[in-house]
Each structure stands twice: as structure tokens, then as C-alpha cells.
Write a protein that holds these residues in place. Structure first.
Motif, PDB file in Angstrom:
ATOM      1  N   GLU A 259      29.797  12.240  33.395  1.00 33.41           N
ATOM      2  CA  GLU A 259      29.084  10.555  32.925  1.00 33.41           C
ATOM      3  C   GLU A 259      29.152  10.209  33.841  1.00 33.41           C
ATOM      4  O   GLU A 259      27.964   9.128  35.343  1.00 33.41           O
ATOM      5  CB  GLU A 259      28.672   9.982  31.475  1.00 33.41           C
ATOM      6  CG  GLU A 259      28.099  10.766  30.091  1.00 33.41           C
ATOM      7  CD  GLU A 259      28.453  11.995  30.016  1.00 33.41           C
ATOM      8  OE1 GLU A 259      28.528  12.864  29.396  1.00 33.41           O
ATOM      9  OE2 GLU A 259      29.652  12.592  30.248  1.00 33.41           O
ATOM     10  N   PRO A 260      30.317   9.811  34.366  1.00 33.84           N
ATOM     11  CA  PRO A 260      30.611   9.165  35.739  1.00 33.84           C
ATOM     12  C   PRO A 260      30.398   9.425  36.830  1.00 33.84           C
ATOM     13  O   PRO A 260      29.802   8.683  37.908  1.00 33.84           O
ATOM     14  CB  PRO A 260      32.970   8.951  35.392  1.00 33.84           C
ATOM     15  CG  PRO A 260      32.265   9.319  34.097  1.00 33.84           C
ATOM     16  CD  PRO A 260      31.594  10.297  33.421  1.00 33.84           C
ATOM     17  N   THR A 261      29.998  10.908  36.841  1.00 32.96           N
ATOM     18  CA  THR A 261      29.316  11.701  38.378  1.00 32.96           C
ATOM     19  C   THR A 261      27.846  10.715  38.489  1.00 32.96           C
ATOM     20  O   THR A 261      27.605  10.406  39.351  1.00 32.96           O
ATOM     21  CB  THR A 261      30.157  12.565  38.101  1.00 32.96           C
ATOM     22  OG1 THR A 261      31.142  12.964  38.436  1.00 32.96           O
ATOM     23  CG2 THR A 261      29.889  13.104  39.800  1.00 32.96           C
ATOM     24  N   LEU A 262      27.730  11.687  37.198  1.00 36.95           N
ATOM     25  CA  LEU A 262      26.587  11.409  37.515  1.00 36.95           C
ATOM     26  C   LEU A 262      25.919   9.596  37.396  1.00 36.95           C
ATOM     27  O   LEU A 262      24.625   9.065  38.432  1.00 36.95           O
ATOM     28  CB  LEU A 262      25.288  11.853  36.616  1.00 36.95           C
ATOM     29  CG  LEU A 262      23.987  12.251  35.927  1.00 36.95           C
ATOM     30  CD1 LEU A 262      23.450  11.976  37.214  1.00 36.95           C
ATOM     31  CD2 LEU A 262      23.405  12.481  35.005  1.00 36.95           C
ATOM     32  N   ALA A 263      26.452   8.706  36.917  1.00 37.11           N
ATOM     33  CA  ALA A 263      26.210   7.370  37.254  1.00 37.11           C
ATOM     34  C   ALA A 263      26.473   6.927  38.469  1.00 37.11           C
ATOM     35  O   ALA A 263      25.070   5.903  38.880  1.00 37.11           O
ATOM     36  CB  ALA A 263      26.945   6.796  36.107  1.00 37.11           C
ATOM     37  N   ALA A 264      27.197   7.806  39.173  1.00 36.00           N
ATOM     38  CA  ALA A 264      27.813   7.029  40.495  1.00 36.00           C
ATOM     39  C   ALA A 264      26.203   7.470  41.135  1.00 36.00           C
ATOM     40  O   ALA A 264      25.736   7.111  42.596  1.00 36.00           O
ATOM     41  CB  ALA A 264      28.518   7.725  41.149  1.00 36.00           C
ATOM     42  N   ALA A 265      25.962   8.452  41.123  1.00 32.90           N
ATOM     43  CA  ALA A 265      24.939   9.238  41.959  1.00 32.90           C
ATOM     44  C   ALA A 265      23.340   8.584  41.692  1.00 32.90           C
ATOM     45  O   ALA A 265      22.717   7.890  42.488  1.00 32.90           O
ATOM     46  CB  ALA A 265      24.898  10.960  41.784  1.00 32.90           C
ATOM     47  N   ILE A 266      23.682   8.308  40.793  1.00 31.73           N
ATOM     48  CA  ILE A 266      21.621   7.458  40.323  1.00 31.73           C
ATOM     49  C   ILE A 266      21.825   6.525  41.083  1.00 31.73           C
ATOM     50  O   ILE A 266      21.141   5.705  41.736  1.00 31.73           O
ATOM     51  CB  ILE A 266      21.663   7.475  38.200  1.00 31.73           C
ATOM     52  CG1 ILE A 266      21.376   8.881  38.015  1.00 31.73           C
ATOM     53  CG2 ILE A 266      20.975   6.569  38.547  1.00 31.73           C
ATOM     54  CD1 ILE A 266      21.679   8.956  36.091  1.00 31.73           C
ATOM     55  N   GLU A 267      22.797   5.484  40.285  1.00 31.92           N
ATOM     56  CA  GLU A 267      22.884   4.494  41.756  1.00 31.92           C
ATOM     57  C   GLU A 267      22.214   3.946  42.658  1.00 31.92           C
ATOM     58  O   GLU A 267      21.894   3.559  42.921  1.00 31.92           O
ATOM     59  CB  GLU A 267      24.715   3.360  40.544  1.00 31.92           C
ATOM     60  CG  GLU A 267      24.686   2.217  41.245  1.00 31.92           C
ATOM     61  CD  GLU A 267      26.004   1.797  41.470  1.00 31.92           C
ATOM     62  OE1 GLU A 267      26.214   0.140  41.866  1.00 31.92           O
ATOM     63  OE2 GLU A 267      26.967   1.831  40.643  1.00 31.92           O
ATOM     64  N   LYS A 268      23.688   4.946  43.130  1.00 35.86           N
ATOM     65  CA  LYS A 268      23.230   5.680  44.787  1.00 35.86           C
ATOM     66  C   LYS A 268      21.558   6.087  45.356  1.00 35.86           C
ATOM     67  O   LYS A 268      21.112   5.124  46.181  1.00 35.86           O
ATOM     68  CB  LYS A 268      24.090   5.658  45.156  1.00 35.86           C
ATOM     69  CG  LYS A 268      25.404   5.490  45.777  1.00 35.86           C
ATOM     70  CD  LYS A 268      27.238   7.012  45.753  1.00 35.86           C
ATOM     71  CE  LYS A 268      28.303   6.550  45.252  1.00 35.86           C
ATOM     72  NZ  LYS A 268      28.683   4.829  46.384  1.00 35.86           N
ATOM     73  N   VAL A 269      20.960   6.476  44.767  1.00 37.61           N
ATOM     74  CA  VAL A 269      20.162   6.794  44.136  1.00 37.61           C
ATOM     75  C   VAL A 269      18.676   5.524  44.611  1.00 37.61           C
ATOM     76  O   VAL A 269      18.369   5.695  45.568  1.00 37.61           O
ATOM     77  CB  VAL A 269      18.987   8.337  44.185  1.00 37.61           C
ATOM     78  CG1 VAL A 269      17.682   8.608  44.007  1.00 37.61           C
ATOM     79  CG2 VAL A 269      20.185   9.627  44.524  1.00 37.61           C
ATOM     80  N   LYS A 270      19.132   5.121  43.349  1.00 38.62           N
ATOM     81  CA  LYS A 270      18.289   4.077  43.096  1.00 38.62           C
ATOM     82  C   LYS A 270      18.372   3.284  44.582  1.00 38.62           C
ATOM     83  O   LYS A 270      17.341   2.120  44.566  1.00 38.62           O
ATOM     84  CB  LYS A 270      18.539   3.557  41.661  1.00 38.62           C
ATOM     85  CG  LYS A 270      17.827   3.591  40.894  1.00 38.62           C
ATOM     86  CD  LYS A 270      18.179   3.257  39.556  1.00 38.62           C
ATOM     87  CE  LYS A 270      17.213   4.063  38.050  1.00 38.62           C
ATOM     88  NZ  LYS A 270      17.213   3.655  37.598  1.00 38.62           N
ATOM     89  N   ALA A 271      19.540   1.523  44.690  1.00 37.24           N
ATOM     90  CA  ALA A 271      19.990   1.647  45.508  1.00 37.24           C
ATOM     91  C   ALA A 271      19.482   1.783  47.306  1.00 37.24           C
ATOM     92  O   ALA A 271      19.698   1.154  48.234  1.00 37.24           O
ATOM     93  CB  ALA A 271      21.712   1.132  45.496  1.00 37.24           C
ATOM     94  N   GLY A 272      19.248   3.263  47.532  1.00 41.88           N
ATOM     95  CA  GLY A 272      18.936   3.700  48.889  1.00 41.88           C
ATOM     96  C   GLY A 272      20.467   3.896  49.563  1.00 41.88           C
ATOM     97  O   GLY A 272      20.455   4.116  50.562  1.00 41.88           O
ATOM     98  N   SER A 273      21.386   4.142  48.936  1.00 47.01           N
ATOM     99  CA  SER A 273      22.809   4.335  49.479  1.00 47.01           C
ATOM    100  C   SER A 273      23.384   5.856  49.043  1.00 47.01           C
ATOM    101  O   SER A 273      24.522   5.670  50.087  1.00 47.01           O
ATOM    102  CB  SER A 273      23.801   3.294  48.988  1.00 47.01           C
ATOM    103  OG  SER A 273      24.191   2.949  47.556  1.00 47.01           O
ATOM    104  N   PHE A 274      22.317   6.589  48.685  1.00 49.92           N
ATOM    105  CA  PHE A 274      23.222   8.064  48.473  1.00 49.92           C
ATOM    106  C   PHE A 274      23.233   8.378  49.189  1.00 49.92           C
ATOM    107  O   PHE A 274      22.762   8.902  50.776  1.00 49.92           O
ATOM    108  CB  PHE A 274      22.184   8.997  47.516  1.00 49.92           C
ATOM    109  CG  PHE A 274      22.715  10.591  47.803  1.00 49.92           C
ATOM    110  CD1 PHE A 274      23.268  10.050  46.028  1.00 49.92           C
ATOM    111  CD2 PHE A 274      22.499  11.000  48.040  1.00 49.92           C
ATOM    112  CE1 PHE A 274      23.670  11.602  45.855  1.00 49.92           C
ATOM    113  CE2 PHE A 274      22.962  12.257  47.695  1.00 49.92           C
ATOM    114  CZ  PHE A 274      23.558  13.069  46.321  1.00 49.92           C
ATOM    115  N   THR A 275      24.820   9.101  50.096  1.00 52.05           N
ATOM    116  CA  THR A 275      25.270  10.246  51.361  1.00 52.05           C
ATOM    117  C   THR A 275      26.061  11.025  50.937  1.00 52.05           C
ATOM    118  O   THR A 275      26.341  10.798  50.363  1.00 52.05           O
ATOM    119  CB  THR A 275      25.825   9.077  52.098  1.00 52.05           C
ATOM    120  OG1 THR A 275      26.938   7.873  51.350  1.00 52.05           O
ATOM    121  CG2 THR A 275      24.518   7.731  52.364  1.00 52.05           C
TER     122      THR A 275
END
Length: 334
Positions: A259-275
Motif C-alpha cells: 500500500e505505501p508503494t502504490l499510494a506514493a505512485a498514485i499521488e505522483k501520477v495524479k500530480a504529474g510528478s511521476f519520474t
């Protein structure tokens, strides 16, 4: 690919995540994002089940729309990746231990899609849309080893794994280190079955270890606890808690929480900051990615000395004053 995760990379905290970020962020989004999971084994398998359940929970919470494919062969994996990317997935999850190069080539063709893949390698600086993760639950594995060391009578412990790759090796080494805290004279039988999901073979291998004197088993694969239950000895679980299925057999388990890993990824995708980052840190105990399962039916049956050491070490792990070694080399018997 020549990069391998090391303690320096995964233990440096949030600063390491920033330092490993490369490339341009993806576009920001609102509302649920579309997530696709691609798995080479059934979703019931230990490791994959943690990813799958975390995704289902995120879907239930309205964070994502989730679809998945299971039992995808390595040869078919790139094609399925492309189909989900072409179909508009915002984030693609999976495990690419057998298709590292091919998966990264697919990601390069779809720069507007975020990829978060279980991998033995660090992010590639040229792929800004490709993040990696792994189950760094060595902290919980070490604590489960303390339990095993306290519960074994013979000091002869059997360990059955899938493949001798870093994701398995580091957990076995941590478990063995925990055992030696209570039984410095312990000996270990170590075997790998060459499969991620072959319960009959794992059971057969475990029975051979019992016949060779093991009185407690490390169940890295499904099937090992069946052998322990059949022969009336104890087992230590891995990644998931199976004590409900083996109430008189499974003493403790090192749990992985995706859950912590996925939550971090989801947050970044939504913010446009996934790298391109190493998300492995979110699997560690300090970040809520690993715990020792409740003792349940074994409450009151584990020696107090072991319980005291577990409490001491867990507190030290969480505050950073004690670090469980990350050893990715293949463990050997002895």
C-alpha cells in the motif's frame, strides 16, 4: 543492465528518492487514474497478491480504476504491456525479473504512460516514466528469525525458496541472522525449487529437509507449510500471513504491505510528478511496508526472551538505530 540495488541506495531515505529521480514528469490528472497490473503468476501467489490487494483497496477507495492480467508468460509480457499502454492505462504495475530489458524497451515507446515494476535493477536515467520497486522486508524477516531461533529444538532449520535472486536472498539472510540471535549454533538446509508457484515441488523439497532433521521450516514458497503441517513441525511464513490456514504450524510471518508503494505512485501520477525513481524504500518497516504478523494461536508459546529481543530490535529498526543488513548474495547450507 548493470545496476543492482545496494544498501546505500535503499537506506538513504527520502533524499535518495529525490536523488534517483530522472526525466520529465508526466501530465497531472484529476479523478481516478487507470491502473493495469501484469503478473506472471496467479494473483493468489504470495508476492503478487500483495500488489493485487493493494490495487483492489485503492480501487475501492475511488483512487483508481483497476484491471489486470495474470499468468502472463515472459515471452508474452511485452505484448501485454503494449496493449495496456495503447488502451490508455495511466500506470502499469508488474514484475519484470525475467524480462528486464524488454520491459524497459516498451516503456521507452510510451513516454506518457507511467510504469512501476518489480525489478532487481535501479531506474534507468534515460527513462523518466519508469520506476522500480522491490520487497525490502528484511526487517520483518529478521524478526521472524528470532522467533524461529527460540522455537527450534534441534537447531536444524530448512529453507525453501523459489529462485536465488536478490528479492529472495536478502530475506533468507535476514531470517538466518535473526535465528542466530537465539541459536548461534543453528544449521540451515537451503534449497531453491526453480519456480515461483509450484506447491507440490516445494512440499516435496521441504519433506526431504524434515527427513534430514529439520524441525522448523522457512516457507518462502507455497507448499512448505503443508509439509510442516503434515509432519507435525513448525513453519515461518513469508510476505503473507497464513496462520489462519495453519493455526498449529505457522508461528510467525514477515508481512509485505504494498500500500505505501502504490499510494506514493498514485499521488505522483495524479500530480504529474511521476519520474524514474526507486520505490523500494516504501517496503521497509520505517515506511509501513513491512511488519511482523501477530502471533495469534502462538500467543503465550514463544519464549519471553525472544519477545523481549523482538520488541527491542523493532523499536531500534523504526528509529534507525539498528539496521538489518541487506545481503543479496545466494545463501548456502551450513
Amino acid at each position: 543492465m548493470t545496476f543492482r540495488p545496494t544498501r546505500r541506495h535503499i537506506l538513504a531515505g527520502g533524499a535518495a528518492l529525490s536523488a534517483l529521480a530522472f526525466g520529465l514528469p508526466l501530465r497531472a490528472q484529476s479523478g481516478p487514474i487507470r491502473v493495469a497490473g501484469i503478473y506472471t503468476v496467479p494473483v493468489e501467489q504470495q508476492w503478487v497478491s500483495r500488489i493485487h490487494l493493494a490495487a483492489l483497496a485503492a480501487q475501492e477507495a475511488g483512487e483508481i480504476e483497476y484491471s489486470y492480467s495474470e499468468n502472463v508468460s515472459n515471452t508474452d509480457y511485452p505484448r501485454v504491456m503494449r496493449e495496456y499502454a495503447e488502451g490508455g492505462a495511466d500506470l502499469i504495475l508488474g514484475e519484470i525479473f525475467g524480462v528486464e530489458q524488454e520491459a524497459r524497451e516498451v516503456a521507452a515507446d510510451y513516454p506518457d504512460t507511467a510504469f512501476l515494476m518489480g525489478s532487481s535493477f535501479l531506474p534507468d536515467g534515460s527513462l523518466g516514466n519508469f520506476g522500480v520497486f522491490d520487497n525490502y522486508i528484511q526487517d520483518a524477516s529478521y524478526l521472524s528469525g528470532i522467533v524461529a531461533g527460540a522455537m527450534t529444538e534441534s537447531g536444524n532449520i530448512g529453507m525453501v525458496g523459489g529462485f536465488p535472486i536478490p528479492e529472495v536472498n536478502r530475506l533468507m539472510h535476514a531470517f538466518m541472522a535473526g535465528v542466530r540471535e537465539m541459536r548461534p549454533d543453528a544449521t540451515f538446509q537451503v534449497s531453491f525449487i526453480g519456480s515461483w508457484f509450484d506447491p507440490p515441488r516445494a512440499k516435496e523439497t521441504a519433506i526431504a529437509m524434515i527427513d534430514n532433521g529439520a524441525d522448523i521450516l522457512y516457507a518462502e514458497r507455497f507448499g512448505v507449510s503443508d509439509a510442516a503441517a503434515e509432519r507435525g513441525i513448525l513453519a515461518i511464513g513469508n510476505v503473507i500471513d497464513t496462520q489462519a490456514d495453519y493455526p498449529d504450524t505457522v508461528v510467525a510471518s514477515a508481512l509485505w504491505h504494498f500500500e505505501p508503494t502504490l499510494a506514493a505512485a498514485i499521488e505522483k501520477v495524479k500530480a504529474g510528478s511521476f519520474t524514474s525513481e526507486n520505490y523500494g524504500i516504501y517496503s521497509m518497516m520505517q515506511y509501513g511496508g513491512a511488519t511482523l504478523a501477530p502471533f495469534g494461536s502462538f500467543e503465550g508459546r514463544i519464549p519471553q526472551a525472544a519477545l523481549d529481543l523482538i520488541a527491542e530490535r523493532e523499536a531500534a529498526i523504526r528509529d534507525g538505530s539498528f539496521v538489518v543488513e541487506v545481503n543479496d548474495s545466494e545463501p548456502t547450507a551450513g
